[in-house]
Design a protein around this motif. Structure first.
Motif, PDB file in Angstrom:
ATOM      1  N   LEU A  74      63.549  23.946   6.169  1.00  0.00           N
ATOM      2  CA  LEU A  74      62.737  24.877   6.953  1.00  0.00           C
ATOM      3  C   LEU A  74      61.579  24.171   7.644  1.00  0.00           C
ATOM      4  CD1 LEU A  74      62.155  27.826   7.755  1.00  0.00           C
ATOM      5  CD2 LEU A  74      60.794  28.029   5.654  1.00  0.00           C
ATOM      6  N   SER A  75      60.944  23.235   6.943  1.00  0.00           N
ATOM      7  CA  SER A  75      59.814  22.533   7.569  1.00  0.00           C
ATOM      8  C   SER A  75      60.287  21.587   8.669  1.00  0.00           C
ATOM      9  CB  SER A  75      59.005  21.776   6.507  1.00  0.00           C
ATOM     10  OG  SER A  75      59.652  20.595   6.090  1.00  0.00           O
ATOM     11  N   ASP A  76      61.510  21.048   8.534  1.00  0.00           N
ATOM     12  CA  ASP A  76      62.081  20.256   9.629  1.00  0.00           C
ATOM     13  C   ASP A  76      62.328  21.125  10.859  1.00  0.00           C
ATOM     14  OD1 ASP A  76      62.191  17.806   8.271  1.00  0.00           O
ATOM     15  OD2 ASP A  76      64.182  18.195   7.457  1.00  0.00           O
ATOM     16  N   ARG A  77      62.889  22.309  10.626  1.00  0.00           N
ATOM     17  CA  ARG A  77      63.235  23.196  11.743  1.00  0.00           C
ATOM     18  C   ARG A  77      62.003  23.733  12.442  1.00  0.00           C
ATOM     19  NH1 ARG A  77      68.406  25.342  12.141  1.00  0.00           N
ATOM     20  NH2 ARG A  77      67.534  26.206  14.069  1.00  0.00           N
ATOM     21  N   THR A  78      60.993  24.119  11.670  1.00  0.00           N
ATOM     22  CA  THR A  78      59.798  24.721  12.275  1.00  0.00           C
ATOM     23  C   THR A  78      58.821  23.674  12.778  1.00  0.00           C
ATOM     24  OG1 THR A  78      58.606  24.829  10.164  1.00  0.00           O
ATOM     25  CG2 THR A  78      59.999  26.721  10.757  1.00  0.00           C
ATOM     26  N   GLY A  79      58.823  22.479  12.153  1.00  0.00           N
ATOM     27  CA  GLY A  79      57.863  21.455  12.531  1.00  0.00           C
ATOM     28  C   GLY A  79      56.446  21.766  12.120  1.00  0.00           C
ATOM     29  N   ASN A  80      56.258  22.793  11.318  1.00  0.00           N
ATOM     30  CA  ASN A  80      54.907  23.210  10.927  1.00  0.00           C
ATOM     31  C   ASN A  80      54.744  23.023   9.425  1.00  0.00           C
ATOM     32  OD1 ASN A  80      52.380  24.319  10.714  1.00  0.00           O
ATOM     33  ND2 ASN A  80      52.872  26.195  11.839  1.00  0.00           N
ATOM     34  N   ARG A  81      54.570  21.787   9.025  1.00  0.00           N
ATOM     35  CA  ARG A  81      54.509  21.488   7.600  1.00  0.00           C
ATOM     36  C   ARG A  81      53.248  22.051   6.955  1.00  0.00           C
ATOM     37  NH1 ARG A  81      59.041  18.313   7.570  1.00  0.00           N
ATOM     38  NH2 ARG A  81      59.132  16.476   8.932  1.00  0.00           N
TER      39      ARG A  81
END
Length: 400
Positions: A74-81
């Motif tokens: 999910l953090s890869d897909r959103t880019g919003n870690r």
């Protein structure tokens, strides 16, 4: 293992704040799983404590494994870690202070699952964030800095269990306050220097299934298996150190065990930092890892032979210092091998199975061996696994 490296460094400010955040991640679970939960379970069901803890460790590890991979993706897909990190901090803290330790087996197990998922909502993007921001030629230094994390986790266990400081529920509240104090400064004030080259790769896209099957024959696979074997030993000591020490001396208390964790893990900090700094300067990241496996095996053999508390503690010191330094350096060096930055957190989730699979294997291994052969036989078996781990890493020395 050498690659084209950026010429500039990440700021010291971010490195230190990231190390503090990683320590906060350790605080979020080390005191609870190593001390607070075993003590409370032993008090509630003294005759079933090993069985309860084994089941909790297994189910919790399954939840952690799935959560780390899923939230990493999910953090890869959103880019919003950073947003996910904050959400994980909030959720895990709330679930910890409402943990129904005295509320029955199934209720406790259900909340452990929810808590493990929330922990990995924080930990999965946090681990990938280092790969986004810290160049390869600083990975050894990063490994040395994150060696503070296990020590801080253990120190927090010693702190919250100080006699007279807090009740059982109060100890959970103390942990829940410490975690955001450590994690949030990096998120709010870190301001890492960007390294665009860390977010780009010309390596060909490999399907996930093919990537997994190819691990066995790759350097990544050898790193994965080597860590897995050391982590099995680490998991056994993490969950059962308190109970093992009490079989040698029933006057050992929870605070004694927490202080032992703290001393050993604190001592590993300068070892990991110096080894990591040396590996950065010489470009030989695999050598300190190989030495760490040999010393880990030595400590486990001493523990297997121990018939008294002084010898037991000596063995644990050798094992704890070596294995903790190994795991810290390994966590940082792993980022060298993951070639696809757009899948960094997901792939780290697969690597995180080396942390969680041992918690699935170790309880059943312990239950199968300890009642029949004792803890000594278990430690000899774990020493053998550490030797195999070192043998796997020897092949990487030629690439240093």
């Amino acid at each position: 293992m050498k690659a084209d490296l950026p010429t500039s460094n990440q700021s010291t400010r971010f490195l230190l704040l990231y190390a503090l955040a990683w320590a906060g991640g350790s605080i979020s679970y080390v005191p609870f799983l190593s001390i607070l939960l075993p003590v409370r379970v032993s008090a509630v069901v003294p005759d079933q404590s090993v069985e309860w803890l084994a089941h909790i460790a297994f189910i919790g590890a399954v939840a952690a494994s799935l959560g780390n991979i899923g939230f990493g993706w999910l953090s890869d897909r959103t880019g919003n870690r950073r947003t996910l990190i904050v959400a994980g901090v909030a959720a895990s803290s709330i679930l910890l202070v409402t943990m129904p330790i005295d509320g029955g087996y199934y209720r406790l197990l259900a909340q452990i699952v929810a808590w493990q998922l929330s922990l990995n909502l924080m930990l999965a993007p946090l681990s990938a964030w280092a790969g986004d921001c810290i160049p390869h030629h600083q990975k050894g230094t990063l490994g040395g800095l994150i060696a503070f994390a296990p020590a801080v986790g253990a120190l927090s266990g010693a702190f919250v269990t100080l006699p007279g400081l807090a009740s059982g529920d109060g100890r959970l509240w103390l942990v829940a306050v410490l975690v955001p104090l450590c994690v949030l400064p990096a998120v709010l004030f870190g301001r890492p220097r960007p390294f665009p080259e860390l977010m780009y790769s010309d390596a060909p896209e490999v399907p996930l299934r093919q990537a997994i099957t190819g691990l066995v024959h790759s350097a990544v696979g050898r790193m994965w298996i080597a860590r897995l074997l050391i982590q099995i030993a680490e998991a056994a000591l993490f969950a059962f150190l308190y109970i093992w020490l009490r079989t040698l001396d029933d006057s050992i208390t929870d605070n004694d065990t927490a202080r032992l964790f703290s001393i050993v893990l604190s001592g590993s900090i300068p070892i990991a930092f110096l080894a990591g700094h040396w590996s950065d300067r010489t470009g030989r990241p695999a050598l300190p890892l190989t030495i760490g496996t040999a010393l880990s095996a030595t400590g486990l053999v001493v523990m297997g032979l121990a018939g008294s508390i002084p010898i037991a503690i000596t063995g644990y010191f050798i094992f704890g210092l070596a294995s903790t330094a190994f795991l810290s350096l390994h966590s940082a060096q792993t980022l060298r091998f993951l070639s696809r930055p757009e899948h960094r957190a997901r792939d780290l989730g697969l690597f995180n199975l080396t942390n969680t699979v041992p918690s699935m294997v170790m309880p059943w291994l312990t239950l199968a061996m300890v009642p029949i052969f004792g803890f000594g036989a278990l430690f000899f078996l774990l020493a053998g696994l550490a030797v195999v781990s070192g043998a796997l890493l020897l092949s990487l020395l030629r690439q240093d």
